[in-house]
Design an enzyme around this catalytic site. Sequence first.
Site, short mmCIF file in Angstrom:
data_model
loop_
_atom_site.label_atom_id
_atom_site.label_comp_id
_atom_site.label_asym_id
_atom_site.label_seq_id
_atom_site.Cartn_x
_atom_site.Cartn_y
_atom_site.Cartn_z
CE LYS A 100 -11.11 3.63 6.42
NZ LYS A 100 -11.46 2.22 6.07
NE ARG A 158 -1.92 -3.28 -3.83
CZ ARG A 158 -2.07 -3.40 -2.51
NH1 ARG A 158 -2.11 -2.31 -1.77
NH2 ARG A 158 -2.20 -4.57 -1.94
N GLY A 197 0.79 -1.24 0.00
CA GLY A 197 0.00 0.00 0.00
C GLY A 197 0.81 1.28 0.00
CG PHE A 216 -12.83 -0.42 1.64
CD1 PHE A 216 -12.18 -0.96 2.75
CD2 PHE A 216 -12.31 -0.67 0.38
CE1 PHE A 216 -11.02 -1.73 2.60
CE2 PHE A 216 -11.16 -1.44 0.22
CZ PHE A 216 -10.53 -1.98 1.33
CB VAL A 217 -10.77 5.26 0.62
CG1 VAL A 217 -11.87 6.13 1.19
CG2 VAL A 217 -9.71 5.00 1.69
CG ASP A 261 -9.40 0.90 9.41
OD1 ASP A 261 -10.18 1.65 10.02
OD2 ASP A 261 -9.77 -0.17 8.87
CG ASP A 265 -2.15 1.96 2.63
OD1 ASP A 265 -2.04 1.70 3.84
OD2 ASP A 265 -2.57 1.11 1.80
CG ASP A 325 -5.48 -3.67 -1.65
OD1 ASP A 325 -5.11 -3.09 -0.62
OD2 ASP A 325 -5.79 -4.88 -1.66
#
Length: 176
Positions: free
Chosen positions: A128, A162, A43, A149-150, A100, A97, A156
């Site tokens: 997030k 990606r 990521g 969900f991004v 979360d 990346d 990805d």
Amino acid sequence: MQDVIESICFSEEEISKIVSRLGEKITKDYDGLDPIVIGLLKGCVPFMTDLVRKIDTEITLGYMKVSSYSGTESTGTIKIDGSIPDIKGRHVIIVDDILDTGRTLNAIKNLFKDSGALSVEICVLLDKPEGRKVNITPKYVGGLVPNAFVVGYGLDYNEHYRNLPFIGVLKKEIYS
Ligand code: IMP
Ligand code: MG
């Protein structure tokens, strides 16, 4: 491919500005310290390659292959594939990346601390905050995203998207 996107969170232009800002901050904070900047694969890739070119002081690069996700669900189990960079006596900046639940970065941060790093800080493109399950504060954050969900710019869904040049919310119909 862009028809899988519900809405755009960060455009290419916005990402570029964010990355420049983070690179300048890291330059100031680490000038003369020769930190090792460690990207978490896969990521981190677009972010890491852009970020390190905005850091104007000596650094070294490292990578680690780490995974915690299956589809859109955080499994809570962290897997390390392959070798771990030698960070003994070094200042470490971990690049990922998105933060979360925080489980991945918390586990890796603790691993480096226990392996003799002088300092360990975290640089994430996205945070997030609503997803957080462990207490962890990244030193460098590019931007905030809502609890959706991004994908794109390294992020990805089952290894796809990606390579989108921007970051956007994935349409629910793609994964439900
Ligand atoms: P954490 O351990 O839950 O903080 O997981 C962080 C990792 O989960 C990131 O490096 C991403 O690979 C993945 N992840 C978390 N949220 C998203 C998302 O919205 N889209 C894509 N990947 C995500
Ligand atoms: Mg991922």
